[in-house]
Design a protein around this motif. Structure first.
Motif, PDB file in Angstrom:
ATOM      1  N   LEU A 280       0.826  -1.203   0.000  1.00  9.86           N
ATOM      2  CA  LEU A 280       0.000   0.000   0.000  1.00  9.86           C
ATOM      3  C   LEU A 280       0.862   1.256   0.000  1.00  9.86           C
ATOM      4  O   LEU A 280       0.595   2.207  -0.739  1.00  9.86           O
ATOM      5  CB  LEU A 280      -0.916   0.008   1.232  1.00  9.86           C
ATOM      6  N   TYR A 281       1.896   1.237   0.834  1.00 10.91           N
ATOM      7  CA  TYR A 281       2.750   2.423   0.938  1.00 10.91           C
ATOM      8  C   TYR A 281       3.431   2.724  -0.396  1.00 10.91           C
ATOM      9  O   TYR A 281       3.409   3.850  -0.891  1.00 10.91           O
ATOM     10  CB  TYR A 281       3.801   2.237   2.033  1.00 10.91           C
ATOM     11  N   MET A 282       4.020   1.702  -0.996  1.00 11.66           N
ATOM     12  CA  MET A 282       4.747   1.933  -2.237  1.00 11.66           C
ATOM     13  C   MET A 282       3.832   2.157  -3.426  1.00 11.66           C
ATOM     14  O   MET A 282       4.259   2.675  -4.455  1.00 11.66           O
ATOM     15  CB  MET A 282       5.703   0.777  -2.505  1.00 11.66           C
ATOM     16  N   GLY A 283       2.565   1.804  -3.271  1.00 11.85           N
ATOM     17  CA  GLY A 283       1.616   2.129  -4.316  1.00 11.85           C
ATOM     18  C   GLY A 283       1.413   3.624  -4.441  1.00 11.85           C
ATOM     19  O   GLY A 283       1.007   4.124  -5.490  1.00 11.85           O
ATOM     20  N   VAL A 284       1.692   4.339  -3.361  1.00  9.28           N
ATOM     21  CA  VAL A 284       1.584   5.799  -3.357  1.00  9.28           C
ATOM     22  C   VAL A 284       2.951   6.447  -3.509  1.00  9.28           C
ATOM     23  O   VAL A 284       3.115   7.429  -4.233  1.00  9.28           O
ATOM     24  CB  VAL A 284       0.916   6.293  -2.047  1.00  9.28           C
ATOM     25  N   ASP A 285       3.955   5.888  -2.832  1.00  7.39           N
ATOM     26  CA  ASP A 285       5.312   6.461  -2.814  1.00  7.39           C
ATOM     27  C   ASP A 285       6.315   5.390  -3.240  1.00  7.39           C
ATOM     28  O   ASP A 285       6.855   4.677  -2.403  1.00  7.39           O
ATOM     29  CB  ASP A 285       5.618   6.975  -1.404  1.00  7.39           C
ATOM     30  N   PRO A 286       6.590   5.262  -4.548  1.00  6.81           N
ATOM     31  CA  PRO A 286       7.476   4.207  -5.042  1.00  6.81           C
ATOM     32  C   PRO A 286       8.951   4.565  -5.013  1.00  6.81           C
ATOM     33  O   PRO A 286       9.737   4.022  -5.782  1.00  6.81           O
ATOM     34  CB  PRO A 286       6.988   4.032  -6.482  1.00  6.81           C
ATOM     35  N   SER A 287       9.348   5.465  -4.126  1.00  2.62           N
ATOM     36  CA  SER A 287      10.740   5.924  -4.111  1.00  2.62           C
ATOM     37  C   SER A 287      11.586   5.171  -3.095  1.00  2.62           C
ATOM     38  O   SER A 287      12.489   5.733  -2.491  1.00  2.62           O
ATOM     39  CB  SER A 287      10.792   7.422  -3.801  1.00  2.62           C
ATOM     40  N   ASN A 288      11.296   3.891  -2.890  1.00  2.00           N
ATOM     41  CA  ASN A 288      12.029   3.124  -1.900  1.00  2.00           C
ATOM     42  C   ASN A 288      11.943   1.647  -2.241  1.00  2.00           C
ATOM     43  O   ASN A 288      11.335   1.259  -3.243  1.00  2.00           O
ATOM     44  CB  ASN A 288      11.454   3.398  -0.505  1.00  2.00           C
ATOM     45  N   VAL A 289      12.505   0.825  -1.386  1.00  2.00           N
ATOM     46  CA  VAL A 289      12.499  -0.624  -1.575  1.00  2.00           C
ATOM     47  C   VAL A 289      11.885  -1.262  -0.336  1.00  2.00           C
ATOM     48  O   VAL A 289      12.225  -0.910   0.793  1.00  2.00           O
ATOM     49  CB  VAL A 289      13.924  -1.160  -1.783  1.00  2.00           C
ATOM     50  N   ALA A 290      10.991  -2.200  -0.532  1.00  2.00           N
ATOM     51  CA  ALA A 290      10.325  -2.868   0.582  1.00  2.00           C
ATOM     52  C   ALA A 290      11.297  -3.720   1.377  1.00  2.00           C
ATOM     53  O   ALA A 290      12.227  -4.307   0.823  1.00  2.00           O
ATOM     54  CB  ALA A 290       9.191  -3.746   0.059  1.00  2.00           C
ATOM     55  N   VAL A 291      11.100  -3.793   2.683  1.00  2.00           N
ATOM     56  CA  VAL A 291      11.938  -4.624   3.542  1.00  2.00           C
ATOM     57  C   VAL A 291      11.311  -6.007   3.728  1.00  2.00           C
ATOM     58  O   VAL A 291      12.017  -7.006   3.814  1.00  2.00           O
ATOM     59  CB  VAL A 291      12.154  -3.948   4.913  1.00  2.00           C
ATOM     60  N   ASN A 292       9.998  -6.066   3.776  1.00  2.70           N
ATOM     61  CA  ASN A 292       9.296  -7.335   3.951  1.00  2.70           C
ATOM     62  C   ASN A 292       9.496  -8.209   2.709  1.00  2.70           C
ATOM     63  O   ASN A 292       9.217  -7.784   1.586  1.00  2.70           O
ATOM     64  CB  ASN A 292       7.804  -7.069   4.169  1.00  2.70           C
ATOM     65  N   SER A 293       9.973  -9.413   2.899  1.00  2.86           N
ATOM     66  CA  SER A 293      10.284 -10.299   1.776  1.00  2.86           C
ATOM     67  C   SER A 293       9.056 -10.746   1.002  1.00  2.86           C
ATOM     68  O   SER A 293       9.154 -11.225  -0.130  1.00  2.86           O
ATOM     69  CB  SER A 293      11.041 -11.533   2.278  1.00  2.86           C
ATOM     70  N   GLY A 294       7.878 -10.584   1.592  1.00  5.75           N
ATOM     71  CA  GLY A 294       6.655 -10.987   0.926  1.00  5.75           C
ATOM     72  C   GLY A 294       5.995  -9.877   0.143  1.00  5.75           C
ATOM     73  O   GLY A 294       4.937 -10.086  -0.469  1.00  5.75           O
ATOM     74  N   ALA A 295       6.599  -8.692   0.126  1.00 10.77           N
ATOM     75  CA  ALA A 295       6.011  -7.563  -0.587  1.00 10.77           C
ATOM     76  C   ALA A 295       6.009  -7.820  -2.091  1.00 10.77           C
ATOM     77  O   ALA A 295       6.888  -8.506  -2.624  1.00 10.77           O
ATOM     78  CB  ALA A 295       6.776  -6.284  -0.266  1.00 10.77           C
ATOM     79  N   ASP A 296       5.043  -7.260  -2.769  1.00  9.03           N
ATOM     80  CA  ASP A 296       4.905  -7.436  -4.217  1.00  9.03           C
ATOM     81  C   ASP A 296       5.904  -6.528  -4.942  1.00  9.03           C
ATOM     82  O   ASP A 296       5.850  -5.303  -4.818  1.00  9.03           O
ATOM     83  CB  ASP A 296       3.476  -7.082  -4.632  1.00  9.03           C
ATOM     84  N   THR A 297       6.808  -7.122  -5.693  1.00  2.00           N
ATOM     85  CA  THR A 297       7.823  -6.351  -6.414  1.00  2.00           C
ATOM     86  C   THR A 297       7.560  -6.332  -7.919  1.00  2.00           C
ATOM     87  O   THR A 297       8.405  -5.895  -8.693  1.00  2.00           O
ATOM     88  CB  THR A 297       9.224  -6.932  -6.151  1.00  2.00           C
ATOM     89  N   SER A 298       6.389  -6.788  -8.341  1.00  2.00           N
ATOM     90  CA  SER A 298       6.106  -6.901  -9.772  1.00  2.00           C
ATOM     91  C   SER A 298       6.089  -5.556 -10.490  1.00  2.00           C
ATOM     92  O   SER A 298       6.330  -5.485 -11.701  1.00  2.00           O
ATOM     93  CB  SER A 298       4.763  -7.614  -9.992  1.00  2.00           C
TER      94      SER A 298
END
Length: 437
Positions: A352-370
């Motif tokens: 949800l966070y990166m859907g709004v602010d894609p200027s970072n990399v997720a830490v949770n290994s289960g996050a969607d990186t598609s």
């Protein structure tokens, strides 16, 4: 295409999150507030409300955090009352805030910055939360989230790596290969100089002396390993130690390949020289591409991990400043706050966070990186493969020590690099003023 100026740093340390937002999404002006104070200070606890202290005052992160709190409310029927303060005010006021009546959950940084407040008893452990979310995080992320007592005090949300960035078209034009070790790296720099390029972009003028810390960190990590580096950052070993001297020797070997006139140049101008193909490489964070909107240019940007120096340590450590959340020492709604932190540590929240602010990399290994672009995907892979993650010198050490001793000392030394003995003695003479046994 030019880079916009960076927000001036404060004594609490640089606000690189304002910078990094520009690589993959535009940032907006901070919505400053006069002081950091808890929502409803002194009011009775509401079992249906969780209070949240946020440093995400820029328009994009503010909207992203709102998406998280709205989703949490829908899922758990708890209302999150957000207290938003601009990033620099938040950092300046954090100690007073935490000693007063802080919000239940608040934004902060992993590593030393988190451990400092945990050790002072100004934050509560969140081991119960980690029992539920721990399977989705790497060992390195877990390490960053623990206090000195071995308990968890931090829930990570995003990070971004530092590496050696370059333009693929420049490497193709000159036939450069990716260096894997120190000798190959210095040989490449030497060849770039012969080819008329500034081998390593550099700018540390004005308030940008923080930008040189990335090179020092990687040199020390590659030459002496994670354990020594962290001991040095935390004032546990002498700066006149022969291992620190070895790092300075390596830096002096690299110094002739730095872009000339760096002391009078901003980091943005240095980065621009790489984008303009005047410099061959830059040791910098993912925020290199701030305000780059030309996708053909963005697709020409690439990076490689800082090269190996000692095979005993290889490239096992990655600098990846990590932001996330902590629990105040006496939350008014402890149960609600724990549920909120569990949600914040979920893959759903990061998506949800990166859907709004894609200027970072997720830490949770289960996050969607598609939906990641090439740089994000490579950044995620680099961080995920790290044995250790460091934050950056001014987050891994006492910020006053870094800003008043280390940064000016390094900047002055880089103007006229020598064996560094006087520099290290001067730094060592100040260590005891910032660190106690």
């Amino acid at each position: 295409m030019t880079l916009q100026s960076r927000t001036p740093r404060t004594p609490a340390g640089p606000s690189r999150r304002k910078v990094v937002q520009g690589l993959l999404g535009a940032s907006a002006a901070a919505l400053a507030t006069p002081a950091l104070a808890a929502c409803g200070s002194g009011a009775a606890a509401d079992p249906k409300t969780v209070t949240f202290g946020s440093n995400g005052a820029d328009a994009t992160p503010k909207k992203a955090y709102a998406a998280l709190t709205d989703a949490f409310h829908k899922a758990d029927k708890l209302t999150v009352k957000t207290n938003t303060v601009d990033h620099d005010t938040f950092q300046k006021s954090i100690s007073t805030y935490l000693q007063g009546t802080p919000d239940d959950v608040f934004t902060w940084f992993a590593g030393y910055r988190m451990q400092y407040f945990a050790k002072k008893g100004l934050a509560a452990p969140v081991d119960d939360v980690w029992e539920k979310i721990g399977g989705d995080f790497s060992d390195a992320a877990k390490q960053l989230s623990k206090g000195e007592d071995g308990k968890y005090y931090f829930v990570p949300l995003y990070n971004y790596p530092w590496a050696v960035f370059y333009r693929k078209s420049v490497f193709k034009k000159y036939g450069y290969g990716i260096p894997a070790n120190w000798s190959q790296f210095t040989a490449l720099a030497k060849q770039m100089k012969k080819d008329g390029l500034s081998p390593i972009a550099s700018g540390y003028g004005g308030g940008d002396s923080w930008s040189i810390l990335g090179a020092f960190d990687y040199l020390n990590l590659r030459a002496n390993g994670y354990d020594f580096h962290m001991s040095l950052m935390r004032g546990q070993v002498s700066w006149t130690d022969k291992r620190a001297a070895r790092t300075i020797d390596l830096w002096r070997e690299l110094a002739p390949y730095y872009q000339s006139g760096a002391a009078g140049r901003s980091w943005q101008d240095a980065a621009q020289s790489l984008l303009d193909k005047k410099s061959g490489m830059a040791v910098i964070g993912l925020f290199l591409g701030q305000q780059v909107t030309d996708e053909s240019l963005r697709s020409d940007i690439d990076f490689f991990p800082f090269p190996e120096i000692d095979s005993a340590y290889g490239q096992d450590t990655v600098e990846a400043p990590t932001d996330g959340f902590m629990l105040s020492r006496k939350p008014k709604n402890a149960d609600g706050a724990a549920k909120f932190l569990e949600f914040l540590g979920s893959a759903k929240a990061e998506n949800l966070y990166m859907g709004v602010d894609p200027s970072n990399v997720a830490v949770n290994s289960g996050a969607d990186t598609s939906s990641y672009n090439a740089l994000q995907k490579k950044s995620a892979e680099l961080i995920a493969g790290a044995k250790h993650i460091t934050q950056f010198a001014d987050r891994d050490s006492d910020p006053g020590f870094i800003s008043t001793v280390i940064e000016p000392g390094f900047a002055e030394w880089l103007n006229h690099p020598d064996d560094g003995s006087a520099l290290l003695k001067k730094i060592e003479s100040q260590r005891s003023h910032f660190f106690t046994a």
